[in-house]
Design a protein around this motif. Structure first.
Motif: not given
Length: 315
Positions: A172-193
Motif C-alpha cells: 500500500d505504501h512502499g518499503s520505507e514505511l514498512a521498514n519503519t513499522v518493522a523497526r517500531r515493532c522490533v520484527v524482521p522488516p521483510f521475509r519473502d512470502g
C-alpha cells in the motif's frame, strides 16, 4: 487529505489471542494509515485458546465498512467443513471489493465460504493434509509464509501474520514505511512470502556454529560476487557442511537466499531512488540490468519500470 484504510478483524470463538492482536499492532504502527477494528459474529465476547475471553466493541455490521477484512485463526479443534449460520451471515456483510486476509486456520473459514475455490492459498503446514481433504478445489501451498492471489491473501501460522501485515503496508505504501513499522515493532522488516514455513534448525545446536554471522556479512556485500565458497569460507565450514546448516536454519539454499536478498534490496531502491535499472543491478549484485529484470519478474511478475511506476505513484 490522507486516506485511512479501515481494517476489520473478525474474532471467532476459540481465537488465538496472539494472532488476533497482530493486525492492530503492526498496522496500527503505520503513521495513522490504517484504522483497525475488531468484531465478532454477534458483538458478544468470544473465548480464546488462552485462559481468558475477549470483549469487542463491534458486531458483524462493521464488516460492511471494511476496506480490508482479516480472519483471525482459531484452534484446529474448532475447524469444521461447514460454517455456522452466524458466521455465514457475518461474512455476507463483506463488500465485494474488500481485500480479505486470513491468518493460519482463518484459511479454513475462507475455503468453507467458497472464497478460495480455484485460488492459490496457504495455511499452517501441520494442517495441510486436512485442508486438502476438506477443500480439494483450492490450490494449497503449505511450504510458504503467505500467498497473495488478487484481493485475497492467506498466511501460515502464528508469526506469518506479522509478515502478511508488513506485506500489506509495503504494497500500500512502499518499503520505507514498512521498514519503519518493522523497526517500531522490533520484527524482521521483510521475509519473502515464498520463504519456507518449517525450518529444521532455526537455532544452532549447543556448541555448533551457525550461519547468522555469515548472513549478516553477506548482506553488507550484496554488490560483490559472492560464491558458496566465499560464504563457507567466512563461516569456516566445508562447502557441504555450510550448505546443509544454512538450509536447516533458513529453509533455503544459500544461492536462493542471496537472490531473495538482492531482489528485496532492488525493490527498495526502485521505490526510494531515481537510479537507473542498470545502476540498481550493480548495487545489489546482479551482473546486468537484464539479470535484475529476470529475477524481479520471477519473484513478483512485473518489470522494474512497472514496479517503480506503481510504488513511486503510491509514495
Amino acid at each position: 487529505m490522507q486516506h485511512v484504510e479501515r481494517v476489520v478483524v473478525l474474532a471467532l470463538d476459540g481465537v488465538y489471542p496472539f494472532e488476533l492482536g497482530i493486525p492492530s499492532r503492526i498496522l496500527g504502527a503505520a503513521d495513522g494509515r490504517y484504522e483497525v477494528l475488531t468484531c465478532t459474529v454477534d458483538g458478544r465476547p468470544v473465548r480464546t485458546t488462552a485462559d481468558f475471553a475477549v470483549t469487542v466493541e463491534h458486531g458483524p455490521e462493521v464488516l460492511a465498512t471494511a476496506d480490508t477484512v482479516v480472519i483471525a485463526p482459531v484452534s484446529p479443534s474448532g475447524v469444521t467443513a461447514d460454517l455456522s449460520d452466524e458466521v455465514v451471515a457475518a461474512l455476507a456483510h463483506i463488500r465485494p471489493d474488500a481485500r480479505i486476509v486470513s491468518i493460519c486456520t482463518g484459511a479454513f473459514v475462507l475455503a468453507a465460504a467458497g472464497l478460495l475455490d480455484g485460488r492459490k492459498a496457504t495455511t499452517h503446514w501441520q494442517l495441510a493434509d486436512a485442508f486438502r481433504r476438506m477443500y480439494p478445489h483450492v490450490s494449497l501451498d503449505p511450504d510458504v509464509l503467505f500467498v497473495a492471489d488478487g484481493r485475497i491473501l492467506t498466511s501460515a501460522g502464528a508469526a506469518s501474520g506479522v509478515d502478511i501485515c508488513l506485506h500489506i503496508v509495503r504494497t500500500d505504501h512502499g518499503s520505507e514505511l514498512a521498514n519503519t513499522v518493522a523497526r517500531r515493532c522490533v520484527v524482521p522488516p521483510f521475509r519473502d512470502g515464498g520463504q519456507a514455513q518449517y525450518i529444521e534448525q532455526p537455532v544452532p545446536a549447543s556448541g555448533s556454529a551457525g550461519t547468522a554471522a555469515t548472513r549478516a556479512w553477506a548482506l553488507e556485500r550484496l554488490d560483490d560476487t559472492l560464491t558458496l565458497a566465499d560464504l563457507a569460507g567466512h563461516a569456516r565450514m566445508s562447502l557441504r557442511t555450510f550448505a546443509r546448516r544454512f538450509h536447516d536454519e533458513v529453509g533455503l539454499s544459500p544461492g536462493r537466499w542471496l537472490i531473495q536478498q538482492r531482489v528485496a534490496r532492488a525493490r527498495h531502491l526502485l521505490e526510494s531512488s531515481d537510479l537507473s535499472v542498470d545502476q540498481i543491478a550493480g548495487r545489489v549484485g546482479f551482473a546486468t540490468g537484464a539479470s535484475l529484470r529476470q529475477h524481479l519478474h520471477a519473484a513478483i511478475g512485473v518489470s522494474p519500470q512497472a514496479y517503480r511506476r506503481t510504488f513511486q505513484a503510491t509514495r
